[in-house]
Scaffold this motif. Structure first.
Motif, short mmCIF file in Angstrom:
data_model
loop_
_atom_site.label_atom_id
_atom_site.label_comp_id
_atom_site.label_asym_id
_atom_site.label_seq_id
_atom_site.Cartn_x
_atom_site.Cartn_y
_atom_site.Cartn_z
N MET A 1 -5.72 8.64 -16.17
CA MET A 1 -6.33 7.62 -15.36
C MET A 1 -5.57 6.30 -15.46
SD MET A 1 -8.66 7.62 -13.28
CE MET A 1 -10.19 7.12 -12.63
N ASP A 2 -4.96 6.04 -16.62
CA ASP A 2 -4.24 4.80 -16.82
C ASP A 2 -2.97 4.76 -15.97
OD1 ASP A 2 -2.54 3.10 -19.43
OD2 ASP A 2 -4.08 2.29 -18.11
N LYS A 3 -2.30 5.90 -15.82
CA LYS A 3 -1.08 5.96 -15.01
C LYS A 3 -1.39 5.71 -13.54
CE LYS A 3 1.59 9.04 -17.93
NZ LYS A 3 2.31 10.31 -18.02
N LYS A 4 -2.55 6.18 -13.10
CA LYS A 4 -2.93 5.99 -11.71
C LYS A 4 -3.14 4.50 -11.41
CE LYS A 4 -5.68 8.87 -9.42
NZ LYS A 4 -6.91 9.57 -9.01
N ASN A 5 -3.78 3.78 -12.32
CA ASN A 5 -4.00 2.35 -12.12
C ASN A 5 -2.68 1.58 -12.15
OD1 ASN A 5 -6.75 2.54 -11.80
ND2 ASN A 5 -7.20 2.17 -13.97
N ALA A 6 -1.78 1.96 -13.06
CA ALA A 6 -0.48 1.31 -13.13
C ALA A 6 0.33 1.56 -11.86
CB ALA A 6 0.28 1.80 -14.35
N LEU A 7 0.27 2.77 -11.35
CA LEU A 7 0.98 3.09 -10.11
C LEU A 7 0.40 2.31 -8.94
CD1 LEU A 7 3.16 4.87 -8.86
CD2 LEU A 7 1.40 6.59 -8.44
N ARG A 8 -0.92 2.20 -8.90
CA ARG A 8 -1.56 1.44 -7.83
C ARG A 8 -1.19 -0.04 -7.90
NH1 ARG A 8 -7.47 2.53 -8.17
NH2 ARG A 8 -6.82 4.53 -7.31
N GLY B 1 1.53 -1.33 -9.28
CA GLY B 1 2.94 -1.47 -8.93
C GLY B 1 3.17 -1.37 -7.44
N ALA B 2 2.47 -0.45 -6.77
CA ALA B 2 2.61 -0.32 -5.32
C ALA B 2 2.09 -1.56 -4.62
CB ALA B 2 1.86 0.93 -4.83
N LEU B 3 0.99 -2.11 -5.11
CA LEU B 3 0.44 -3.33 -4.50
C LEU B 3 1.40 -4.50 -4.68
CD1 LEU B 3 -2.00 -4.69 -3.13
CD2 LEU B 3 -2.82 -5.22 -5.42
N ALA B 4 1.97 -4.65 -5.87
CA ALA B 4 2.92 -5.74 -6.12
C ALA B 4 4.17 -5.58 -5.26
CB ALA B 4 3.28 -5.78 -7.60
N ALA B 5 4.68 -4.35 -5.17
CA ALA B 5 5.88 -4.12 -4.36
C ALA B 5 5.60 -4.38 -2.88
CB ALA B 5 6.37 -2.69 -4.56
N GLY B 6 4.45 -3.93 -2.39
CA GLY B 6 4.10 -4.16 -0.99
C GLY B 6 3.92 -5.63 -0.68
N THR B 7 3.27 -6.35 -1.58
CA THR B 7 3.08 -7.79 -1.37
C THR B 7 4.41 -8.53 -1.37
OG1 THR B 7 0.94 -7.61 -2.48
CG2 THR B 7 1.87 -9.81 -2.25
#
Length: 93
Positions: free
Chosen positions: A1-8, A10-16
């Motif tokens: 579950m922790d990897k999923k939050n980190a991936l989310r 990271g994707a949000l930061a990269a998209g922003t």
């Protein structure tokens, strides 16, 4: 579950970051606005003086004024010389 939050995250930061880079295109800076009249640029000496030396000088002036105008009493200052472990007055019950 922790990897999923980190991936989310990271994707949000990269998209922003990508959206901000795309929206603030440097090509828009090449077109001049009406009434735009830029002056001459600063030299290296002027830039260093304005952004490095002036803040350091202000810090030194303010710190010097604080030290010179300090009106606290000597016995209230905490130093290794005036630390006492015994109370001054005896407690009477």
């Amino acid at each position: 579950m922790d990897k999923k939050n980190a991936l989310r995250a990271g994707a949000l930061a990269a998209g922003t970051t990508l959206m901000m880079l795309l929206m603030s295109s440097p090509a828009l800076a090449l077109t001049r606005d009406d009434g735009d009249d830029p002056g001459t640029g600063l030299s290296v000496i002027e830039t260093l003086g304005l952004y490095v030396l002036a803040p350091i000088a202000l810090f030194v002036i303010i710190a010097g004024l604080v030290m010179v105008l300090d009106r606290s009493k000597e016995e209230h200052r905490v130093t290794s010389r005036n630390i006492r472990t015994r109370p001054k007055a005896d407690a009477k019950a």
